[in-house]
Every structure is written in C-alpha cells, then in structure tokens.
Design an enzyme around this catalytic site. Sequence first.
Site, short mmCIF file in Angstrom:
data_model
loop_
_atom_site.label_atom_id
_atom_site.label_comp_id
_atom_site.label_asym_id
_atom_site.label_seq_id
_atom_site.Cartn_x
_atom_site.Cartn_y
_atom_site.Cartn_z
N LYS A 63 0.86 -1.20 0.00
CA LYS A 63 0.00 0.00 0.00
C LYS A 63 0.89 1.24 0.00
O LYS A 63 1.89 1.30 0.74
CB LYS A 63 -0.86 -0.06 1.26
CG LYS A 63 -1.91 1.00 1.42
CD LYS A 63 -2.66 0.78 2.74
CE LYS A 63 -3.86 1.68 2.90
NZ LYS A 63 -4.57 1.44 4.18
N SER B 140 -9.41 0.87 3.08
CA SER B 140 -8.62 1.78 2.27
C SER B 140 -7.52 1.10 1.46
O SER B 140 -6.99 1.70 0.52
CB SER B 140 -8.00 2.85 3.17
OG SER B 140 -7.08 2.28 4.09
N SER C 160 -9.32 -1.56 7.12
CA SER C 160 -8.74 -1.26 5.81
C SER C 160 -7.96 -2.40 5.17
O SER C 160 -7.64 -2.33 3.99
CB SER C 160 -7.83 -0.03 5.91
OG SER C 160 -8.61 1.13 6.09
#
Lengths: 62, 476
Positions: B84, B158, B182
């Site tokens: 990420k 996310s 997330s």
Amino acid sequence: MSDLTTEQVGALAAALGLPVTLDDLAEVTHRLNALIEALEPLAELALDTVEPVPGLGEPPGS
Amino acid sequence: MTADGADLAFLSARRIAALVREREVSPVEMTRLYLERIERLDSRLCAYITVVPEAALETARRAETAVMRGAPLGPLHGVPYAVKDQFDTAGVRTTSGSRIREDHVPTEDATTISRLNAAGGILLGKLNLTEFALGGTQQFPFGQPRNPWDLDHDPGGSSSGSGIAVAAGLCAASLGEDTGGSVRSPASFCGVVGLRPTWSRVSRHGSFPLSWSMDTPGPLARTVEDTAWLLQAIAGYDAKDPLSSRAPVPEYARTLGDGVRGLRIGIVRELTFGPETDAEVREAVIGAARCLERLGAVTEEVSLPLVPFAGAVFMALADSDGAGVHHRWLRTRAGDYDQGTRRRLLTASLIPAAIQQRAARVRALLRAEMRAALARHDLLLCPTAHQAAPPIAAARGAITGRHEVAGRFFTRRSYVTPAALAGLPAIAVPCGFTESGLPLSLQLIGRHFEEATVLRAAHAYERGSEWSRRRPPGTT
C-alpha cells in the site's frame, strides 16, 4: 442536543481557521449532526465511572 | 514446469518460495511474469500507483544469484510482493493516495518493508488506496481502483490496491494497513485473505498515520498460510515504534495445521443475524460456521449489544485523530484534498469534546464486552461486511441529508471496527459468492496476541472449503 445549523457550523469552522466552502458546509453539517445523533443513545449508559482509555498494553491472551 | 503463466501467477507465496528454493522457477522469471501482467491488466484495475520494474528486476537477479550460489535464503526468498502506498519506501515516491504527497520520496524504508525485504521479498511497486487511508474518496488522484470480480464494483478500502493486486494475480502477496477495517474490507470485497494483527504486534514506523491507537499494518494474500508467513516476517518489537509490543512472536506456521477440534467459537448475533446483514452474507457465514462445527469446533450465539454503535464510535475517535494529523494541510492546502476526504476531515475537526469523550468511554465498554466474550470463547465469528462489494456509483456524490450518513459510513464500519477499537486480531477469509458472482467473507476475531489461533481456524476452514480456488474473470 439539537441540530447544528449551517450558520453555526460555518462560524465554528471560521473560528478555527478552517476554510469551509459553501459547497462543503451543507455536507459537513449533515455529517456532524449524523455523528452526534448516532452517539446520542449512548449518553444513557453509565459512563461516568468508565475511564476513557484505549486499552493499550493488553497482555497476551486477554 | 508445465504450468502456464497465469497458473504461476496465482500460486501461493509459499509455493513460489519453495519452487525458487528448489530451482524450479527463477525469481527473475516470476518478477517478469508479474510485471507483464501489471502492464497488461492494471490499466483497467488501477491497483498500482507506482511500479518499479528496474529495481524489482535488479533485486530478482540478486535473489537468483543467491539461489545459484547456495546462499542462506529467507522464508519469502524470490517472492514478488507489493505494498500500500502508505508505507515509506526509500527512493520510491510514497503518495498516501493524495496529490498533497505526490512528490514525496522517502529516504528510509518503513520497518515492515525492511523486514519483508530481509525475508527475501521482491518489491514490485506501490498500491492504490483511498486518500490518506481514510475512505470515502470521491475522485482518486491516481485512478479509480476497480474490483476484479466486477469492474463496476468497489474493491473495498482503504487498502484497495492491496486487495485487487492479490485477487488479480498482479503480485504474490501484499501489505496493507488496517485502522478500522482497511485490510479486511478489501480482502472481503476482492475475495482474498486479509489479517489485522493485534494492535502493537507490528511496527507502525514509516506508515503514514491515521489513528495512533488503532493503526495496524497487516498482510493480504491468497491463502491463510501466506498471511501467516507474511505476519511472521513483519511481527515483533521495533525500537523505532515505541508502542510496538515486546511480547514474544510465536512460530505461526507451526500450529497452522492443528485444526479446530474443541475450539469454542461465538457467533456474534448482532452482526450475523442483524437486520443490516444481507441474506446472502448471512447464509454464507452460517454455512462457514457449520463447516467449522463439522471440523470439530463448538459454536454458540453470543450477544455484543454495543457493536452496532462501533462504526460511529470509531469515526468519532479515529477521525478526530486524523483531523489532528491533517490540521496544518487542512488550513493551507484544503483544495488539494479530494472532496470526500476534505469534508470528512473538516467534520472531524468540529466534533464536540463531550461527544469525543463519550465515544472514548463507550470504546472502553465495547472492549470489555469483547474481552468477556473471548473469556468464554476462543474466537468470535461474524461477517466481514454486511454486503458484497457495492457498485462504485453507490458511494459517489454529495451527501444531501444526515440520514444518508449512517448508511454510507456507520453501518458497514460496525462490522470491522469492533476488533479495531478493542485492539484484537481479526482475519477475513473468503466464504462464498453471491448469485451475481461477487465474493463473500467470514471474519474470525481472536484474543490479544493470539493470531496463531485465528490463523489456525481460518486455515482449517479454508481447507474445508473451495472458495479461494476461484479466479476473477479476465485475469488469465
């Protein structure tokens, strides 16, 4: 707690130096009122003796 | 090897590591395979923000040399992975999914990245996310991430790209960060495994913060075994994160195959049988519970009356922390934020102190409620999400009334935030598909630092089901 108006939210944001546009203001007001409303029922819980700590340092297995 | 490229791309990370070790495939071959797939497939998925082909191939060549020399090899040696874009990578821009950070190039790796590299991983690139890991992004600055099972649907967030890339075979495994779901939400919507470790089990150093008491890096992978090996690589005390735990790190793989016989599992009534949970989700999760029973676990319903409030409690607390993190940029660069992010942070900046403290006290009660349930049960079981991935269009557009807020923000978060608020480990595992072909996900929550039990039960379920063997359409 009664609903906050866009005027109140705008004044609060201005006092904090936050640049809220008119477009933002309506949605921010909806969001803030929704959050306050969602947490309102929890005011009836016996919270006064509950320490508002996040529970750090939980031991293994707890 | 007789397998074609797609078969290789969808191998587990552990299988790739084994093949590399046995000189059946080369790290360079695997890296080229994933780079070719990213080039071919990612223009429509938008899993990646930045790809680092030269650096990845250079690392792969060094990995290959090490194999040929007979050098000691790490557990993930030769495994191409991605992270990420919230985690710092030395010399590689780290945007946090925001225009505000589009030119930010860190000089040091996050601790998790250092550890994955030390275990032999090969970094392919940086993965898309909702802006600053907040959720609710309206216009993604680096492209709209799309669900590989249906491009019109939300991949979750996310850690959106972390879920997409694993599901679509654009890396062997990935790293995400879970403040309030997330890692588990994209794992759920994309049909892969995602683990949120106990808070403090994994160092947060070098990860852009949202909420100091909940931020937790965690792996996403196509198998539970892979998540165990990735956790093994990243877990443990780090002097650069003073809040990271000094508790010993067990060998997670050692107990992975121990099964669930005798485990007591509480099925969370409010989340599994509540009115917000879609019928297809409920049916799949109950089916998973029955599977665990057949494998020897003992299940019973458990009531956690405060969990329906968890989404709102979480937003009062985590968003307040986020407003603190962003207060300077909010005043000086408000126009550079996505509209959804900006409005969420502005709202959080105005939360009354009494409301924030009420939320903090309810969090303590919720944590006590969950600890009490986990004193009677080894694990808690519930859906990871109340529905399968919704259409991207469903979360678009301005909010025109406060009643929309609960549906768009609070309800779905109440499924993943209880574990976050209580600091507990939780895993998302595929448990079925909707009639329209979208993945469904089971969530298992364990006691503090008992990831081994969570992984062991998830592994037993995974072996007793077939869901993780399916591939999204158009990814061969």
